[in-house]
Write an enzyme that holds these catalytic residues in place. Sequence first.
Site: not given
Length: 315
Positions: A52-53
Site C-alpha cells: 500500500g505504500y
Amino acid sequence: MQHRAVGHTGLKVSRLGLGTLTWGRDTDEHEARDQLIAFAEAGGTLLDTAAGYGDGASEELIGRLVGDVVARDEVVIATKAGISRKTGQRVTNASRGHLLATLDESLKRLGVDHVDLWQVHTWVDDAPLEETLSALDLAVATGRASYVGISNYTGWQTAQAATWQRAVPGRATLASTQVEYSLLNRDVEAEIIPAAQALGLGVLPWSPLGRGVLTGKYRHGTPADSRAASPHFSNFVEHYLTERTAGVVEAVTRAADGLGWTPLQVALVWVRDRTGVTAPIVGARTAAQLQPALAIEDLELPAQLVAALDDVSAY
C-alpha cells in the site's frame, strides 16, 4: 551494525530497519538509492515496505535498486498486505484471496521470487481470523515468504493470532508484530509487548520518532519541507503536536544537549533498547536526514536519563 533474532526464529536482522513509506512519491529514485547505499554500508539489512505504500511505488523502486545497489541476499525484504488506497480512500481487506493476490503483485514489483518477511498490515473485523492466517500458511508452504508476521494488532488480537498459529503443527508460526512505539506513544507496553514476549514474536516499532515530532523540528513552527506541511501526512503528524507531547520533546532536546547528541538519536536509542524490541524502523525523505539515525550504533543512554524520559513520557 549489530543483528538481532526476530522473535523465536532463525531470522536475523539489523537492529535498525529502513522504512520506505515515502519512496516513489516524496522520495525519488536518486535519494532512495543514496539511502540504501548508506544503510547497507552501515551494516543495515532490514528493508521495510508494503503493497500500500504509494500504491506499489515503494516496492517498484526497491525492485529497481535491489540487485543493483545491494545484492538480494544482503537485505531482508519485509512487506505487508491488507491496506490499499488505490480508490483514494483507505480500504482494508484481509481475506485469503486478496492477501495472496497482493503478495503475488508485490513479488512482481520487487522482482523477487520470495520475500523474507510477509505481514498482514492490519486487523480486519469482517475477515475470519483463521482465513487470514491461512494465507500466511500458504505463503510459507509455497515458498513465497520465508517468515510471516502481523502489524497493528492489539494485545488480544496478537495473542489470539499467535496462539492459533502455534496450536497445530504445520502452521506458520508468527515471527513478528509491527506496531507504533515511541516516547510519544507507549500504548504497546501495556499488552502488546508482553503478549509478543510470551508468544515469541519480535517487535518492529514504526514511527519510533513520534511521526518526526521527536526530532524537535516542530518546536517553533512547521517547516515548509516537513511532513506536517505535506498534504499526504499533515493529519498524521498533527496528532502529536500537543501540549503534552511538547513537554516530552523538550525533555528529549535537553537530554540531547547534555549528551552532545541530536534529539533524533536520543529518541531512537530509547526505543531500540526497550524490552522486546527487535528493530525500530526509520524512514527519511533524504539520505542526509537518514545519517543521524545510522550514527547511533555505538550510542547508549545512561540509566538516569532513561528513567527521566520514562517518567516524563508516562501517561
